[in-house]
Design an enzyme around this catalytic site. Structure first.
Site, PDB file in Angstrom:
ATOM      1  N   ARG A 105       0.849  -1.201   0.000  1.00 17.61           N
ATOM      2  CA  ARG A 105       0.000   0.000   0.000  1.00 17.61           C
ATOM      3  C   ARG A 105       0.881   1.246   0.000  1.00 17.61           C
ATOM      4  NH1 ARG A 105      -3.573  -1.298   5.309  1.00 17.61           N
ATOM      5  NH2 ARG A 105      -5.483  -0.847   4.199  1.00 17.61           N
ATOM      6  N   HIS A 465     -14.927  41.284  -9.072  1.00 17.20           N
ATOM      7  CA  HIS A 465     -15.589  42.323  -8.283  1.00 17.20           C
ATOM      8  C   HIS A 465     -16.689  41.729  -7.410  1.00 17.20           C
ATOM      9  CE1 HIS A 465     -18.555  45.573  -7.620  1.00 17.20           C
ATOM     10  NE2 HIS A 465     -17.465  46.275  -7.377  1.00 17.20           N
ATOM     11  N   ARG A 586     -13.024  51.060   3.473  1.00 21.96           N
ATOM     12  CA  ARG A 586     -12.984  51.636   2.125  1.00 21.96           C
ATOM     13  C   ARG A 586     -14.011  52.762   2.066  1.00 21.96           C
ATOM     14  NH1 ARG A 586     -13.272  46.120   1.657  1.00 21.96           N
ATOM     15  NH2 ARG A 586     -11.509  45.081   0.672  1.00 21.96           N
ATOM     16  N   ARG A 642      -9.272  54.384   4.746  1.00 23.62           N
ATOM     17  CA  ARG A 642      -8.483  54.622   3.533  1.00 23.62           C
ATOM     18  C   ARG A 642      -9.125  55.716   2.702  1.00 23.62           C
ATOM     19  NH1 ARG A 642      -7.758  49.877  -0.796  1.00 23.62           N
ATOM     20  NH2 ARG A 642      -9.940  50.346  -1.200  1.00 23.62           N
ATOM     21  N   GLU A 769       1.472  48.760  -1.280  1.00 24.40           N
ATOM     22  CA  GLU A 769       0.808  47.843  -2.216  1.00 24.40           C
ATOM     23  C   GLU A 769       1.427  47.898  -3.597  1.00 24.40           C
ATOM     24  OE1 GLU A 769      -3.348  49.030  -2.563  1.00 24.40           O
ATOM     25  OE2 GLU A 769      -2.851  51.101  -2.087  1.00 24.40           O
ATOM     26  N   THR A 791      -2.138  43.475  -0.126  1.00 27.49           N
ATOM     27  CA  THR A 791      -1.550  42.375  -0.892  1.00 27.49           C
ATOM     28  C   THR A 791      -2.328  42.061  -2.161  1.00 27.49           C
ATOM     29  OG1 THR A 791      -2.647  40.890   0.645  1.00 27.49           O
ATOM     30  CG2 THR A 791      -0.313  41.306   0.995  1.00 27.49           C
ATOM     31  N   ASN A 792      -3.560  42.553  -2.295  1.00 26.91           N
ATOM     32  CA  ASN A 792      -4.253  42.346  -3.571  1.00 26.91           C
ATOM     33  C   ASN A 792      -3.527  43.094  -4.677  1.00 26.91           C
ATOM     34  OD1 ASN A 792      -6.099  41.104  -1.945  1.00 26.91           O
ATOM     35  ND2 ASN A 792      -7.720  42.611  -2.235  1.00 26.91           N
ATOM     36  N   CYS A 856      -3.987  44.304   5.015  1.00 31.16           N
ATOM     37  CA  CYS A 856      -5.435  44.431   4.859  1.00 31.16           C
ATOM     38  C   CYS A 856      -5.902  43.859   3.533  1.00 31.16           C
ATOM     39  CB  CYS A 856      -5.880  45.880   5.008  1.00 31.16           C
ATOM     40  SG  CYS A 856      -5.240  46.947   3.700  1.00 31.16           S
TER      41      CYS A 856
END
Lengths: 900, 900
Positions: A105, A465, A586, A642, A769, A791-792, A856
């Site tokens: 196995r 989105h 935002r 922001r 960013e 980080t986006n 964030c």
């Protein structure tokens, strides 16, 4: 190549081996695989295990790297191990007079479907079979084992289609006129073996191997080869597992559960894996081999019935299960066989479980004293918590899906179909539940998305989105459901051959991606119901268990957890779920209200500073109310706000009707407005005129927002609250951008506070960013008080990936080809984006030791990314409200793995 | 703060000071400014200079950083220097009996208009004036000096509008009925002084300062303050000068050129700054002060006339000029004054010159033994070479411009206006010269751009499509000429009130941005004419001088120079200009030929691999021809060929007619084609499905290109040539992308070479143009043979700037506000993009010591960027053909500044 022997016997010295491995930061199961190390450990604990040996994962890696060639010396090592095993078993491999049969196995570090599973009865050939008949006197049993072996070897090891072997068996059954496998005669089974060997010869052009050692080495080769098969690769991709772990091979002497009614086989969990309850849970089959349980050809009985059938065996089994739980300090998933009244444990491993079970078991094991709080925290996978937080369909009432899209934002939603944001808003105003169905959403749909129960789109990926906003709003969302043919003109769509009109009910499951027809019932999860005050804590066991785990996690973790929230409601929910502040508010969605958008449009299309200021003055009142609400909800906690980020173009009216309205308001001609809109278009808006670039070129907009923030804060202060606004300047790449925006932020703040006559504690910081910002983070840090990694955007620019464009188009192909293991928008790319983040953090902290550093981006709620953030030393992560518990738990587990 | 005294006398020990500064890597002029250090050096060399002292640039920086406050102790230091100066001059500051008057001038390291220039006659007041009248007996002279002083002090130091003082003078002239300044009476001048003092009082609310020391310290303050004024800041921005150099203040005793006809003043170049010829070149004015020469109120005579007027003075002057050239080893720009028959040198500095003069002077000084070859190389600014290479208008025949756009690609072009690429191609086919006028260009215009003499667009910046392609093609190009109102429908435009029809002649100057009506004559520059064989080398002095400089530069430089060229013609021109290989052949433009584009479209819209392959097979033949031509032109030199890079969408037909054609060819309906085109659109194409992402998802396209490359190379090899193709994979962010593309590149190359039966030397490498690639450059380097940094894309992603969007929109605003000094697309951003490049180079070289590293972004032809590349240790830079000499020279100068 490896520092280890190729082969380890089950009765090897596991403690010495584990100690040696620990020096290289490896565990026993890194080398022996999960199954193999458990077999060795069980052996060491005196549990009855059919003996055998493990060929290590290192050998597998050598095999793969060497171009699918077994390393020199392996066959000798295996031969020696067989010799030792013969001694232990008192039988001889390939000896018709006293034959040793084996099972072979696979066993990787993590259990992994798709890899070669099992070949039983290996070592069988005509002579051995004849000898066994003499030995046991049971010709039927022997040839049944033989025909199974030929089939498994042909199928699993050599890749011949299994159905071709099934045909042989079916043919004989037909000849004998029987339908039940167990009714076939011994002679018939013998004939099946012959027929199977013919199939084997025909398919492979060679005779079935009769040399047991050849069989065994082929088996080993097949296990290693299966590490690399497409199904296994794709499983590892899906489960974010590395590709270089390799699998071990477990070679074990056969025991037989099918030698009569004093035999049998079963699988069991030591607790209920669905609920976590402490009851033995599993199936048992009399006079059968393991595969019969799995194959479902015969219906097994509940494990509890074994107690009546073989009380002593059952008692022994329960004892063993208890000792296994004691040893592993976890719920176990075991396989066992009873051979002529003797119990053999074939396998044990930590059992998979639902989220509800996970938190119950963690609580119970803690109560039973088996684990401490840290141990409990380690027993719950952060990702699973999702299941406990999002509203859910009652699984019993859920109809079959008519289509499946990408599961973008978990939760269950049902409502009437609407095709425009306007209709969604209207219907919601009348108390209707609606599901918004769009090709894809845009910022203009925000109000409609907020009004809808859920969102369903035809296009888009996990970070489109709709997906991003859906998660942000905690709104169930299914995207990229290509099965939908949207007939927008006639307000209907077809899916799976059915037509759905506007107003028809549909239901979507954002955790599975399923789309269902009709109004399937949904409910808040218990935890949310309690948090919202709709259920008493003491009524919900799961709430208590959940809260315990969260409290323990909070005691352990050293990294903060904040939330991304744009409304007071979101903020309040996040606080209820343990958020310690807002990491990102935002401000762009706030401008989409009816009165607001037109004034916003007036502001950004104005011909003069005066006109712009006049429009800004109107908006300032709205913004002040927005910030007042959020700062109040977060009383005493930091709130990062922001300043405006997206390209202005997103706010402009695109249809002629709206353009005419704006024209009328501003005294322009509709053609002028249309021209303006056209002129503001950008070829690559993501890299265009947005973020602090607006702050530098149109300071009126930012100053308006800053004034609104401090106006709201000052008012709250006077009312006795303790607002802590933190102004965040987005998309900084150049030191001068930050200098300019910071200077006027300070000026406006000072001005407003002087007017109000109160002082408010505040900070000014910036998003990091863009790669350039990471490279000059030292210069930036000297001018600012905090960094928040976005980080986006950082992923977009580091990779040069527009997430709107690449997720659907080539990321799936990349994952299929092994170029990516997972979308970097989902889990942070540690080597690239992570390296930029680490570099920026290091430079920033060196230049400004008081710098506060957080993240964030959406990664802030993804466990692997949270772990990375912990390891880099960030002060906090920030994520959408429903992911706050996930982040808390992930942060605690990261601390346990790598204490600060 | 500073390690230096605040003040240095002109007769200070410059050698000791220079030695001390050298320890901090500073030069004399870093501390004393250019003017100040030259005054000190002239003094040390025994040249007659009116004595004085320098307040250092360090003091200026302290002043600016300290919020415009003079440091403590400065006034004392200045007072002591005045004391020393009084001793030297034998006069006393403010003493009516024997007054010392001073001039106060700014002097930064680099000469810089916009800063405060000069205040003369400082130290004057009523008592001093009266004393001077007694002393010299010339009342007119004294009060003329006084009224000049009050005006200059009021204007320059205190910022009162100059016209207000002029009015005083005009009033008196009117009263006396004279128009010539020199005719005003002494009493009149005295009255002017009084009137000016009234203006001063009225404007500033205080009396004109009569204390000489107060006047002096105000003057010092004004000079320092002017370092920071907007004009000075913008000058530094334009000329890429740092803002922290500061300016020195030069305080010097006055000498007077206006005390009679044995007095005078002049300015001169020691050689002709237009041609470089060794003749004295300048102007002289009898009985005048310096400002009269500059102001143009009186017409000066040629400097040569001084020889007749004052032969001894002239001889002394020429001697001094010679000794200055000997000392500075460069052509000098000097100012002098003759006071009552005595020559005083007021200033000397290296003279500005044209490119032609620069190369002649460098050659001549070398021949004269004043400088070695390195010295000659240092005397020519690389940027200037542009002037010598691009075709030019005859300056005498050039009409006035009707509009000016952005000077995007230098050179002169004249031709008939056409508005479409098709018309350009047709007209060119008939032998017409045309100028293509467009709103903006797109890849579909390539053929038309190639056919045109020049390109003029209404929109776009220095790196718009038109600009980039224009430079690449060496085509004159003016972009962003907003003065044009294009009436496309009627095939005409208006500019500066004039209407231009299609077919009318216009001329554009890509070096100045000028647009002119009519067919202005142009010609190849001499260097290009010689290189093209249209002129004999011995007929062109400039060619010989240019070639010398280039040869010397090549001897010095340690970094290679390649070219970016897409056609054999471009390649040949670049080789003639010294390119050592091709650093970038783009393959996208090649697909825009009539037959090619439709097959390309067929390829990328195909429904099956077979269909795609069929279209690719057709294109392969074209591509083979392309590569054959280029590899042949570059025989024996490396040719880097970049596989397809842009998003496929750019190649698709956008108008219905072309879509119909494609539909017919592919058997699709026009609606299907339109849908396809729509589906391939991207929100941010720069970050979309392009580069090696195409190579991973559509390997058929890349494999076709690779096959064509090696087919061409093998054929050349058989024909006796030595082709060196280097395949470059663009836009790599992930290791797996490179792995996949590299593997099949090797396979196809091996296959083609095996078929052909020849071996070709080749390399496989990658563009490094994404931040992630820089961060994981070690992993990438292990898989590849060369890196070529694509700094255009790297700048876009590091900053998050889409160059199409930001150059026009906010970069100008950023430069105006000091956020940027220069567009990062023009000169490499050293701190950010440069840091990524340096990081990638370091990681790459560590992982693969044989890695070849170059740059092929447009920065490769910009001197500051070339210097940076040298400093980082790149193997070569690559730039468009006409910039190759610039890069060679810049590389040599970089080596001299920082030897490897």
């Amino acid at each position: 190549m490896s520092n280890y022997d190729y082969v380890y016997m089950f009765d090897c010295d596991t403690e010495a081996l584990a100690a040696k491995l620990a020096e290289e930061s490896r565990e026993l199961k890194d080398l022996l695989g999960g199954k193999g190390s458990n077999l060795c450990l069980m052996t060491g604990n005196g549990i009855p295990v059919p003996q055998g040996f493990v060929v290590t994962t290192d050998v597998c890696n050598e095999y793969v790297e060497g171009g699918h060639k077994l390393p020199d010396g392996l066959e000798d090592a295996v031969g020696q191990a067989i010799g030792r095993l013969e001694e232990i078993a008192g039988k001889k491999f390939g000896d018709p007079g006293n034959p040793l049969l084996l099972s072979v196995r696979s066993g990787a570090k993590f259990s992994m479907p798709g890899m070669m599973d099992t070949v039983l009865n290996l070592g069988m050939n005509d002579e051995v079979a004849a000898g066994m008949v003499k030995l046991f006197g049971d010709e039927r049993f022997v040839y049944d084992a033989y025909r199974r072996f030929v089939m498994m070897f042909g199928d699993v090891v050599m890749g011949v289609e299994r159905s071709k072997f099934d045909e042989c068996f079916n043919k004989v059954k037909a000849e004998e006129g029987v339908s039940d496998d167990t009714k076939v005669s011994a002679a018939g089974l013998k004939k099946v073996v012959e027929l199977e060997k013919e199939v084997y010869r025909a398919e492979l052009g060679e005779d079935f191997p009769s040399d047991p050692m050849e069989q065994l080495m082929d088996g080993v080769r097949a296990v290693f080869g299966s590490w690399d098969n497409p199904r296994a690769i794709s499983y590892r991709n899906i489960h974010k597992l590395p590709h270089d772990l390799g699998t071990a091979v477990n070679v074990q002497m056969m025991v037989f559960g099918n030698m009569g009614d004093d035999c049998g086989t079963g699988v069991a969990f030591t607790r209920d894996p669905a609920t976590g309850e402490k009851v033995m849970y599993g199936d048992y089959l009399v006079n059968a081999q393991g595969e019969d349980v799995v194959a479902g050809t015969r219906t097994p009985v509940a494990i509890s019935e074994l107690e009546d059938a073989m009380p002593e065996i059952y008692a022994e089994f329960v004892d063993i299960c208890d000792s296994l739980e004691d040893f592993y300090r976890n719920m176990q998933d075991v396989e066992f066989t009873v051979e002529k009244g003797k119990l053999w444990m074939l396998q044990t491993s930590d059992g998979k479980r639902t989220a509800a079970a996970a938190i119950k078991i963690a609580n119970d094991l803690h109560e039973e004293g088996l684990i401490d709080k840290a141990g409990a925290v380690k027993l719950v996978e952060p990702d699973q918590l999702d299941q406990l937080l999002h509203p859910q369909f009652d699984i019993s009432k859920k109809p079959e899906a008519v289509g499946t899209g990408v599961a973008a934002s978990p939760g269950a939603a049902a409502g009437k179909v609407v095709f425009t944001a306007e209709h969604a808003v209207e219907a919601a105003a009348e108390g209707e539940r609606v599901v918004l169905v769009r090709h894809e959403t845009s910022p203009e749909d925000i109000a409609g998305m907020a009004a809808a129960q859920g969102i369903l789109t035809v296009f888009g990926g996990k970070t489109s989105h709709a997906a991003v906003v859906g998660r942000q709003m905690g709104k169930p969302c299914v995207v990229g459901c290509g099965a939908i043919e949207l007939d927008f003109a006639n307000a209907r769509f077809t899916i799976g051959g059915q037509t759905v009109q506007e107003g028809d009910y549909i239901s979507i499951d954002g955790a599975s991606g399923e789309v269902m027809l009709g109004d399937v019932e949904t409910a808040d999860s218990e935890i949310i119901a309690v948090r919202k005050g709709n259920m008493k804590p003491e009524e919900s066991a799961v709430y208590t268990q959940f809260t315990n785990i969260m409290d323990w996690a909070d005691d352990i973790r050293t990294m903060g957890v904040r939330t991304n929230a744009d409304t007071p409601d979101d903020a309040a929910l996040a606080v209820a779920l343990g958020a310690e502040g807002i990491g990102l508010t935002r401000t762009e969605h706030m401008f989409f209200g009816e009165d607001r958008i037109i004034n916003f449009q007036r502001m950004i299309t104005s011909d003069s500073d005066e006109e712009m200021q006049a429009a800004a003055d109107v908006l300032e009142q709205y913004q002040k109310d927005d910030f007042y609400g959020i700062l109040k909800a977060m009383d005493g906690m930091p709130v990062i706000i922001r300043l405006l980020d997206p390209p202005l173009h997103e706010f402009l009216p695109h249809d002629p009707e709206d353009q005419a309205e704006l024209a009328e308001m501003t005294g322009k001609t509709p053609a002028q407005v249309a021209d303006l809109v056209e002129n503001m278009k950008e070829s690559n808006p993501m890299l265009g005129h947005r973020g602090c670039r607006l702050g530098v070129t149109f300071p009126i907009i930012y100053k308006m927002q800053i004034r609104a923030i401090f106006d709201a804060a000052c008012q709250l202060k006077k009312e006795g609250f303790n607002p802590i606004p933190e102004v965040m300047i987005p998309l900084v790449s150049l030191e001068g951008e930050l200098r300019i925006c910071t200077e006027y932020t300070k000026d406006v703040a000072a001005e407003v506070m002087a007017e109000a006559g109160v002082e408010v504690d505040y900070m000014i910081g910036t998003m990091i960013e863009l790669p350039r910002a990471c490279m000059v983070a030292d210069n930036i840090a000297k001018m600012t008080e905090f960094f928040s990694f976005g980080t986006n955007d950082l992923t977009q620019t580091a990779f040069g990936f527009s997430r709107d464009d690449v997720e659907g188009k080539f990321i799936p192909a990349y994952i299929a080809q092994g170029v990516l293991q997972i979308s970097p928008f989902e889990s942070i790319d540690i080597n690239g984006v992570g390296a930029l983040l680490a570099h920026g953090t290091k430079l920033g902290r060196e230049a400004n030791p008081n710098l506060e550093v957080g993240i964030c981006g959406e990664h802030g709620g993804e466990p692997k990314s949270v772990e990375f953030c912990h390891n880099v030393g960030l002060d906090y992560v920030s994520c959408s409200p429903l992911r706050v518990p996930i982040a808390r738990l992930a942060a605690a587990r990261a601390e346990l793995a790598n204490p600060r």
